[in-house]
Design an enzyme around this catalytic site. Structure first.
Site, short mmCIF file in Angstrom:
data_model
loop_
_atom_site.label_atom_id
_atom_site.label_comp_id
_atom_site.label_asym_id
_atom_site.label_seq_id
_atom_site.Cartn_x
_atom_site.Cartn_y
_atom_site.Cartn_z
N ASN A 408 -20.93 20.62 9.72
CA ASN A 408 -22.10 20.93 10.17
C ASN A 408 -22.18 22.33 10.19
OD1 ASN A 408 -24.72 21.11 11.08
ND2 ASN A 408 -24.54 19.62 12.83
N ASP A 409 -21.90 23.14 10.43
CA ASP A 409 -22.72 25.03 9.89
C ASP A 409 -21.68 25.56 9.04
OD1 ASP A 409 -23.83 25.10 12.77
OD2 ASP A 409 -22.32 25.39 13.62
N VAL A 410 -20.93 25.07 8.45
CA VAL A 410 -20.41 25.45 7.17
C VAL A 410 -20.52 25.19 6.68
CG1 VAL A 410 -18.35 26.31 8.37
CG2 VAL A 410 -18.10 24.12 7.64
N PHE A 448 -21.96 24.83 16.13
CA PHE A 448 -22.22 25.56 17.24
C PHE A 448 -23.89 26.28 17.93
CE2 PHE A 448 -17.87 24.78 18.00
CZ PHE A 448 -17.95 24.25 19.56
N ALA A 449 -24.36 26.43 15.92
CA ALA A 449 -25.46 27.45 16.11
C ALA A 449 -26.85 26.11 16.46
CB ALA A 449 -25.49 27.13 14.75
#
Length: 482
Positions: A408-410, A448-449
């Site tokens: 997701n965030d990456v 997580f962000a």
């Protein structure tokens, strides 16, 4: 005939002990060197384990502190526990296990320092070790080393327990910290330094107070840190455990403990620095800040409403049928679903049809460094197919299909486009440049962000919703039928 007493005396000689410690140190260095590459990682791990076994045996024989039977029994119990953990702990729980190991390392150094303090005859003299085999060290330096081992060891122990609990999702430690936690940490840190100063001045009793304060400090330092930063925290705690071991080594004048602790401490700091750069964050920001969405950022409804294009395994199979270059981007979702073997099956089938299949690995994908590499190695994926972010990003514009599996965030493009985003400037895998992106994910829940990912709503993105393993099994079946 050589008497058994002569043999014992020979085995306990300082020269033989130093030779054994030197061999252990060499094996530790070769072990770390071996673990820099997956092809030699298993051998490196074994070399390190053999080095530690030699160091323990040499220490037991040299000091004669334990009967051989008792020492052997303790080692057997420890080996049995380690074997059970290695066999039973799932790969998704490996970060928690690593955190616990860090804590055990800190506890061991703490106990060594405590035992040394307990042996003292007075506040300013050091008891000579068994049979004068270890020369006493200067009192003030000994107290400084003991205090450092106790301080760092206690912080590592409780901090690692909190980190493991947060990763495991234990509510008691994973809840929002009360206000003022960072201020409390500052007060405890200053108090720890004052107590360490009292120890150097000769007040050995301050050790036990220092350990208690440091134990609370470990909790207050780690508890406010968010789950997204746990990989960095675990790496930092690993470094702490090495520093504590090195301090204990100086205290008891054990060369191999100093060497091993220094190796772990230095390598942990290097890895922590690499991970911070991969997240475009400073260590201070990781320790004292949190990844939180800004109030001005767009909501999930604004990003996704009317733009999400759901797909099916059959439709993805048709896309893959004509693809020449396919890139798979694994994330924590692959670890949770344990579908790395199915991913390998899909790659093998596509390669049999003439496609080029590669894997793009982000440095902080998953919950610990190298998480994805270990999972894919478990599925016998050739190492030369694992591409780093720097290798893969220039190629994404030539990729026919990029399959994002649980990341997701990456892969969130706002890192490059929105300077107000909490992940602004974070290096990402630029999958949005591929001709077609297929994201396999249970839902549109954030990473997580805590921010929405515009990639999911992009014109070239298709969402395959569902459990990662079931989705991959269905996709492999659809490819075979197609």
């Amino acid at each position: 005939m050589i008497a058994s007493a002569d043999i014992t005396t020979y085995l306990a000689s300082p020269k033989l002990a130093d030779a054994g410690y030197l061999l252990s140190a060499v094996l530790f260095i070769l072990g770390i060197k071996g673990m820099t590459h997956p092809r030699t990682a298993v051998r490196g791990n074994l070399l390190g384990a053999v080095g530690m076994l030699i160091a323990v045996l040499v220490t037991v024989v040299r000091l004669g502190l334990l009967p051989v039977g008792l020492a052997g029994g303790a080692m057997a119990i420890g080996a049995a526990i380690g074997w059970v953990l290695a066999v039973r702990v799932q790969m998704t729980e490996m970060p928690q296990l690593v955190a616990l190991f860090n804590g055990f390392g800190g506890a061991a150094s703490l106990l060594v320092a405590g035992a040394d303090i307990a042996q003292r005859e007075s506040l300013v003299t050091v008891v000579e070790k068994v049979a004068d085999k270890v020369q006493p060290v200067a009192p003030n330096f000994a107290l400084l080393a003991a205090g450092a081992a106790g301080l760092i060891g206690a912080v590592t122990l409780t901090g690692s327990l909190i980190a493991a609990g947060k990763l495991q999702g234990i509510r008691l430690v994973d809840r929002k910290p009360p206000a003022g936690m960072q201020f409390v940490s500052g007060v405890l840190a200053v108090s720890s330094l004052v107590l360490l100063g009292l120890m150097v001045a000769g007040y050995a009793w301050a050790f036990w107070v220092l350990v208690g304060v440091a134990a609370v400090l470990g909790i207050t330092l780690v508890q406010p840190i968010g789950g997204a930063d746990m990989p960095v925290v675990i790496s930092l705690l690993n470094s702490y455990s090495g520093l504590a071991a090195a301090a204990a080594g100086f205290l008891i004048q054990n060369n191999v403990l100093i060497i091993a602790g220094s190796l772990v401490g230095a390598s942990g700091l290097i890895l922590t620095n690499i991970m911070c750069k991969a997240m475009n964050r400073s260590l201070a920001n990781v320790v004292f800040g949190k990844l939180e969405p800004s109030a001005e950022g767009p909501s999930a409804d604004e990003v996704y409403e009317g733009k999400i294009k759901a797909t099916s395994p059959e439709e993805v199979a048709m896309l893959l049928d004509g693809a020449q270059h396919v890139v798979i981007v694994p994330g924590y979702g692959m670890a949770v679903a344990q579908c790395q073997h199915t991913v390998r099956e899909l790659a093998d089938e596509l390669e049999n049809r003439g496609a080029t299949v590669e894997y793009a690995i982000h440095p902080v994908a998953g919950r610990m460094p190298g998480h994805m590499n270990v999972l894919l190695a478990e599925a016998d994926v050739p190492y030369d197919k694992l591409k780093t972010m720097e290798e893969m990003n220039p190629e994404f514009s030539q990729v026919d299909v990029a399959i994002v599996l649980g990341a997701n965030d990456v892969v969130n493009p706002v890192a490059n486009t929105d300077p107000t985003s909490p992940i602004a400037g974070m290096p990402i895998l630029e999958v949005d440049k591929a001709r077609t992106v297929v994201v396999i994910k249970r839902s549109l829940s954030p990473g997580f962000a805590g921010i929405p990912n515009p990639l999911f709503a992009a014109d070239n993105c298709l969402m395959l919703f569902g459990d990662g393993k079931k989705a991959m099994v269905d996709l492999v079946a659809a490819v075979n039928e197609n």
